[in-house]
Design an enzyme around this catalytic site. Structure first.
Site, PDB file in Angstrom:
ATOM      1  N   GLY A  33      44.856 -69.174  54.071  1.00 18.06           N
ATOM      2  CA  GLY A  33      44.162 -70.450  53.892  1.00 18.06           C
ATOM      3  C   GLY A  33      42.642 -70.399  53.956  1.00 18.06           C
TER       4      GLY A  33
ATOM      5  N   THR B 232      49.247 -76.111  34.402  1.00 20.71           N
ATOM      6  CA  THR B 232      50.174 -76.628  33.385  1.00 20.71           C
ATOM      7  C   THR B 232      51.466 -75.812  33.507  1.00 20.71           C
ATOM      8  OG1 THR B 232      49.439 -75.065  31.707  1.00 20.71           O
ATOM      9  CG2 THR B 232      48.262 -77.179  31.799  1.00 20.71           C
ATOM     10  N   ASP B 233      52.387 -75.992  32.572  1.00 20.11           N
ATOM     11  CA  ASP B 233      53.642 -75.228  32.680  1.00 20.11           C
ATOM     12  C   ASP B 233      53.471 -73.765  32.259  1.00 20.11           C
ATOM     13  OD1 ASP B 233      53.251 -76.095  30.084  1.00 20.11           O
ATOM     14  OD2 ASP B 233      55.389 -76.065  29.616  1.00 20.11           O
TER      15      ASP B 233
ATOM     16  N   ASN C 227      44.255 -74.933  40.296  1.00 24.69           N
ATOM     17  CA  ASN C 227      44.584 -73.681  40.976  1.00 24.69           C
ATOM     18  C   ASN C 227      43.345 -72.797  40.996  1.00 24.69           C
ATOM     19  OD1 ASN C 227      46.159 -71.433  41.997  1.00 24.69           O
ATOM     20  ND2 ASN C 227      46.198 -70.604  39.916  1.00 24.69           N
TER      21      ASN C 227
ATOM     22  N   ILE D 244      55.696 -70.497  41.978  1.00 27.26           N
ATOM     23  CA  ILE D 244      55.618 -71.097  40.634  1.00 27.26           C
ATOM     24  C   ILE D 244      56.590 -72.277  40.620  1.00 27.26           C
ATOM     25  CG2 ILE D 244      56.042 -70.744  38.164  1.00 27.26           C
ATOM     26  CD1 ILE D 244      55.122 -67.838  38.543  1.00 27.26           C
ATOM     27  N   LEU D 245      56.074 -73.437  40.196  1.00 26.53           N
ATOM     28  CA  LEU D 245      56.890 -74.649  40.242  1.00 26.53           C
ATOM     29  C   LEU D 245      57.457 -74.983  38.871  1.00 26.53           C
ATOM     30  CD1 LEU D 245      54.522 -76.816  42.475  1.00 26.53           C
ATOM     31  CD2 LEU D 245      56.634 -75.665  43.186  1.00 26.53           C
TER      32      LEU D 245
ATOM     33  N   GLU E 141      35.348 -67.696  44.823  1.00 23.92           N
ATOM     34  CA  GLU E 141      36.401 -68.686  45.096  1.00 23.92           C
ATOM     35  C   GLU E 141      35.960 -69.813  46.023  1.00 23.92           C
ATOM     36  OE1 GLU E 141      40.383 -67.183  45.957  1.00 23.92           O
ATOM     37  OE2 GLU E 141      39.718 -65.200  45.369  1.00 23.92           O
TER      38      GLU E 141
ATOM     39  N   HIS F  20      42.268 -68.887  40.929  1.00 26.06           N
ATOM     40  CA  HIS F  20      42.832 -67.573  40.620  1.00 26.06           C
ATOM     41  C   HIS F  20      41.743 -66.517  40.811  1.00 26.06           C
ATOM     42  CE1 HIS F  20      45.550 -64.681  38.865  1.00 26.06           C
ATOM     43  NE2 HIS F  20      44.531 -64.217  38.161  1.00 26.06           N
TER      44      HIS F  20
END
Ligand code: GAR
Length: 207
Positions: free
Chosen positions: A12, A147-148, A108, A93-94, A181, A110
């Site tokens: 975190g 996105t997907d 997100n 991954i959702l 980040e 990365h």
């Protein structure tokens, strides 16, 4: 004020960067109202508690598949009245149903310059191992919409970081976090909360 929900799975440090930015008044138009962890005992939950932020554990391992986990998370996001959702080291991954419910409301971070070193299998330290193995001289971080397509959503902010002679994956990971980040994630979240990001033909524009 928009409700920002942060999804985590590990240490975190990116959550901490968001909390610190919030304390400095740099997250305009939103506040972190809840942290949801896919892993029990994640240190990120401790960081939330230390800062008086509600923490919830929704363990991925207690669900048989992606879809049932995604349905449970979607329900929770609704209960928590999520406006903006931030993946901050969230390693799950959702299913498509989650991003479809929050179009251009989920971001997100990365640890590479997308489209390099991204997609399925590229997460955490692995990204830096691959960058060093390939011998690139510049890497960095990207904040993008979820996105997907894994790591494939419109790019919001990127920052470059130089690779140095003798870097190990751990040293490089730390430098990418510190120089990229932890800076671009709070900045992107603030822009999103202020409704300053527009997406046209898959490309973002900051107003
Ligand atoms: C960060 O480097 C983040 O970019 C990366 O995992 C680390 C989590 O650290 N995320 C991914 O690789 C997602 N594909 P943190 O828990 O200390 O924020």
């Amino acid at each position: 004020m928009k409700n920002i929900i942060v999804l985590v799975s590990g240490g975190g440090t990116n959550l901490q960067a968001l909390i610190d930015a919030q304390k400095r008044g740099e997250i305009k138009g939103g506040r972190i109202t809840c942290v949801i962890s896919s892993k029990e005992g994640a240190y990120a939950l401790e960081r939330a508690a230390q800062n008086g932020i509600k923490g919830i554990t929704l363990p991925r391992k207690e669900y048989p598949d992606n879809k049932t986990y995604s349905d449970a998370l979607l329900k929770l996001l609704g209960e928590e009245k999520a406006d903006i959702i931030v993946y901050a080291g969230f390693m799950t991954i959702l299913d498509k149903c989650v991003c479809d419910a929050y179009p251009y409301k989920m971001v997100n971070v990365h640890p590479a310059l997308i489209p390099s070193f991204c997609g399925k299998g590229y997460y955490g330290l692995r990204v830096h191992e691959e960058a060093l193995r390939r011998g690139v001289k510049v890497t960095g971080a990207t904040v993008h919409f979820v996105t997907d397509v894994c790591d494939g959503g419109p790019i919001i902010l990127q920052r470059a970081v130089y690779i140095e002679e003798g870097d190990t994956p751990e040293v490089l990971q730390r430098r990418v976090m510190e120089q990229a980040e932890w800076k671009i994630l709070p900045e992107a979240v603030s822009l999103l909360c202020e409704d300053r990001i527009e997406v046209i033909d898959g490309v973002t524009h900051i107003r």
